[in-house]
Design a protein around this motif. Sequence first.
Motif, PDB file in Angstrom:
ATOM      1  N   ASN A  56      87.570  60.995  51.336  1.00 21.07           N
ATOM      2  CA  ASN A  56      87.490  59.805  50.474  1.00 21.07           C
ATOM      3  C   ASN A  56      87.783  58.566  51.313  1.00 21.07           C
ATOM      4  O   ASN A  56      88.846  58.476  51.931  1.00 21.07           O
ATOM      5  N   PHE A  57      86.859  57.618  51.308  1.00 19.43           N
ATOM      6  CA  PHE A  57      87.132  56.283  51.832  1.00 19.43           C
ATOM      7  C   PHE A  57      87.472  55.430  50.607  1.00 19.43           C
ATOM      8  O   PHE A  57      86.586  54.866  49.962  1.00 19.43           O
ATOM      9  N   ASN A  58      88.745  55.350  50.284  1.00 15.09           N
ATOM     10  CA  ASN A  58      89.155  54.771  49.002  1.00 15.09           C
ATOM     11  C   ASN A  58      89.262  53.260  49.016  1.00 15.09           C
ATOM     12  O   ASN A  58      88.850  52.587  48.067  1.00 15.09           O
ATOM     13  N   SER A  59      89.844  52.730  50.059  1.00  8.13           N
ATOM     14  CA  SER A  59      90.028  51.279  50.184  1.00  8.13           C
ATOM     15  C   SER A  59      90.383  51.007  51.641  1.00  8.13           C
ATOM     16  O   SER A  59      90.645  51.943  52.399  1.00  8.13           O
ATOM     17  N   PRO A  60      90.385  49.744  52.055  1.00 16.01           N
ATOM     18  CA  PRO A  60      90.781  49.466  53.445  1.00 16.01           C
ATOM     19  C   PRO A  60      92.167  50.023  53.748  1.00 16.01           C
ATOM     20  O   PRO A  60      93.127  49.754  53.034  1.00 16.01           O
ATOM     21  N   HIS A 117      69.894  64.905  43.792  1.00 18.60           N
ATOM     22  CA  HIS A 117      70.126  65.158  45.220  1.00 18.60           C
ATOM     23  C   HIS A 117      71.532  64.715  45.630  1.00 18.60           C
ATOM     24  O   HIS A 117      72.248  65.440  46.339  1.00 18.60           O
ATOM     25  N   ASN A 118      71.942  63.541  45.181  1.00 19.84           N
ATOM     26  CA  ASN A 118      73.244  63.003  45.588  1.00 19.84           C
ATOM     27  C   ASN A 118      74.416  63.737  44.950  1.00 19.84           C
ATOM     28  O   ASN A 118      75.504  63.794  45.534  1.00 19.84           O
ATOM     29  N   LEU A 119      74.219  64.302  43.769  1.00 23.43           N
ATOM     30  CA  LEU A 119      75.287  65.097  43.149  1.00 23.43           C
ATOM     31  C   LEU A 119      75.549  66.360  43.960  1.00 23.43           C
ATOM     32  O   LEU A 119      76.695  66.813  44.069  1.00 23.43           O
ATOM     33  N   VAL A 120      74.506  66.935  44.514  1.00 18.99           N
ATOM     34  CA  VAL A 120      74.677  68.111  45.374  1.00 18.99           C
ATOM     35  C   VAL A 120      75.353  67.703  46.682  1.00 18.99           C
ATOM     36  O   VAL A 120      76.310  68.336  47.131  1.00 18.99           O
ATOM     37  N   ALA A 121      74.860  66.613  47.279  1.00 21.26           N
ATOM     38  CA  ALA A 121      75.423  66.147  48.551  1.00 21.26           C
ATOM     39  C   ALA A 121      76.897  65.799  48.422  1.00 21.26           C
ATOM     40  O   ALA A 121      77.683  66.009  49.352  1.00 21.26           O
ATOM     41  N   GLN A 122      77.281  65.278  47.247  1.00 22.11           N
ATOM     42  CA  GLN A 122      78.652  64.827  47.024  1.00 22.11           C
ATOM     43  C   GLN A 122      79.683  65.939  47.229  1.00 22.11           C
ATOM     44  O   GLN A 122      80.833  65.677  47.584  1.00 22.11           O
ATOM     45  N   LEU A 123      79.291  67.181  47.027  1.00 23.44           N
ATOM     46  CA  LEU A 123      80.234  68.290  47.165  1.00 23.44           C
ATOM     47  C   LEU A 123      80.865  68.348  48.556  1.00 23.44           C
ATOM     48  O   LEU A 123      82.063  68.597  48.695  1.00 23.44           O
ATOM     49  N   SER A 124      80.065  68.125  49.587  1.00 17.14           N
ATOM     50  CA  SER A 124      80.544  68.357  50.949  1.00 17.14           C
ATOM     51  C   SER A 124      80.553  67.101  51.813  1.00 17.14           C
ATOM     52  O   SER A 124      80.849  67.182  53.003  1.00 17.14           O
ATOM     53  N   CYS A 125      80.224  65.943  51.238  1.00 18.92           N
ATOM     54  CA  CYS A 125      80.287  64.703  52.009  1.00 18.92           C
ATOM     55  C   CYS A 125      81.339  63.778  51.399  1.00 18.92           C
ATOM     56  O   CYS A 125      81.755  63.972  50.256  1.00 18.92           O
ATOM     57  N   PRO A 126      81.785  62.768  52.134  1.00 19.86           N
ATOM     58  CA  PRO A 126      82.880  61.934  51.622  1.00 19.86           C
ATOM     59  C   PRO A 126      82.480  61.070  50.438  1.00 19.86           C
ATOM     60  O   PRO A 126      81.321  60.678  50.295  1.00 19.86           O
ATOM     61  N   VAL A 127      83.462  60.798  49.588  1.00 19.42           N
ATOM     62  CA  VAL A 127      83.312  59.816  48.511  1.00 19.42           C
ATOM     63  C   VAL A 127      83.497  58.431  49.136  1.00 19.42           C
ATOM     64  O   VAL A 127      84.586  58.090  49.598  1.00 19.42           O
ATOM     65  N   ARG A 128      82.448  57.636  49.140  1.00 18.51           N
ATOM     66  CA  ARG A 128      82.485  56.315  49.779  1.00 18.51           C
ATOM     67  C   ARG A 128      82.852  55.254  48.736  1.00 18.51           C
ATOM     68  O   ARG A 128      82.059  54.368  48.424  1.00 18.51           O
ATOM     69  N   TRP A 129      84.076  55.395  48.207  1.00 16.30           N
ATOM     70  CA  TRP A 129      84.450  54.529  47.089  1.00 16.30           C
ATOM     71  C   TRP A 129      84.571  53.068  47.500  1.00 16.30           C
ATOM     72  O   TRP A 129      84.118  52.171  46.776  1.00 16.30           O
ATOM     73  N   HIS A 130      85.172  52.812  48.629  1.00 13.69           N
ATOM     74  CA  HIS A 130      85.277  51.443  49.126  1.00 13.69           C
ATOM     75  C   HIS A 130      83.893  50.806  49.194  1.00 13.69           C
ATOM     76  O   HIS A 130      83.682  49.666  48.758  1.00 13.69           O
ATOM     77  N   HIS A 131      82.919  51.549  49.699  1.00 15.81           N
ATOM     78  CA  HIS A 131      81.559  51.038  49.841  1.00 15.81           C
ATOM     79  C   HIS A 131      80.892  50.873  48.476  1.00 15.81           C
ATOM     80  O   HIS A 131      80.112  49.929  48.268  1.00 15.81           O
TER      81      HIS A 131
END
Length: 309
Positions: free
Chosen positions: A157-161, A242-256
């Motif tokens: 998770n990239f949550n915030s700076p 596609h992105n729901l599947v990718a989300q399982l194993s890639c980071p949550v880019r919340w800050h972005h």
Amino acid sequence: MRIAFVFPGQGSQSVSMLADYSRYGNSIKNRLSEADEILGFDLSKIVSEGPEDLLNQTEITQPAILAVSVGLYDLWQSFVSIQPVLMAGHSLGEFSALTCAGALEFTDAVSLVYDRGRLMQGAVPRGEGKMMAVLGLDDVIVENICAEASGIVTPANFNSPGQVVVAGEEQAVELVAERCKEKGARRVLPLDVSVPSHCPLMKGITEKFQERLYRIEIRTPTVPIVQNATAKPTTDPDVIRHNLVAQLSCPVRWHHCVMTMINIEISRVLECGPGKVLTGLMRRIDRATLASSLSDPKEFENLTQSSYE
């Protein structure tokens, strides 16, 4: 005023969450009752009475948070006519956003996240995975430390700076934690989770989840959804899938994701669900954009009585 709704993920749950909202109507209770019927067990009782350990099991947490979040959105809509122009959700919260935007039927969403939770729980034996929050280091430094570590560990998770969560094999995560401290991290905190989400350890369940996801219909949402995997808004059902599947194993880019909302000139963000985690992150990312949590009854009353027209 241009409003975006954001929906929380796991970690925001608590026993009797949003119980105070029964004074305003039965929206949340009704959604939990629907979930009981869909799942075939008494989710409502687990939410209202616990035990906490059971509620915190990911296959229970996921439908529970989704049901109360959608119920809270129903309640908001019964008071306020203005529609959001954008939605997003943190991890599990993306499914809540898609449901409230009409892309997923509630019935499909509840059963889907329940199955998602079961798959995630089974992907890694208990005690073999771990997640840690790293506070006070640049994203790039954390990424480099993970890349240099032996074993499986990546940013989750990239949550915030200055706030990145890492996930992976327990020993690898602990090694990264030590190196982050050496590099000057202000704090490194283990997370009380049962599954190391959004990392390569989840790749083993990708195919099964994809098969499960393709058995349900995803419609064009009424508003764009800023998705975790890309931090880009979309209304395309194929891209969403596609992105729901990718989300399982890639980071949550919340800050972005939040920066995308700001660049689209969102003037207020409302967190719809239990807790205030996303509201806190929003204030860390950009204090100029108003952010409020609907989980506070007083705040809910103030917001519903205000004019957004």
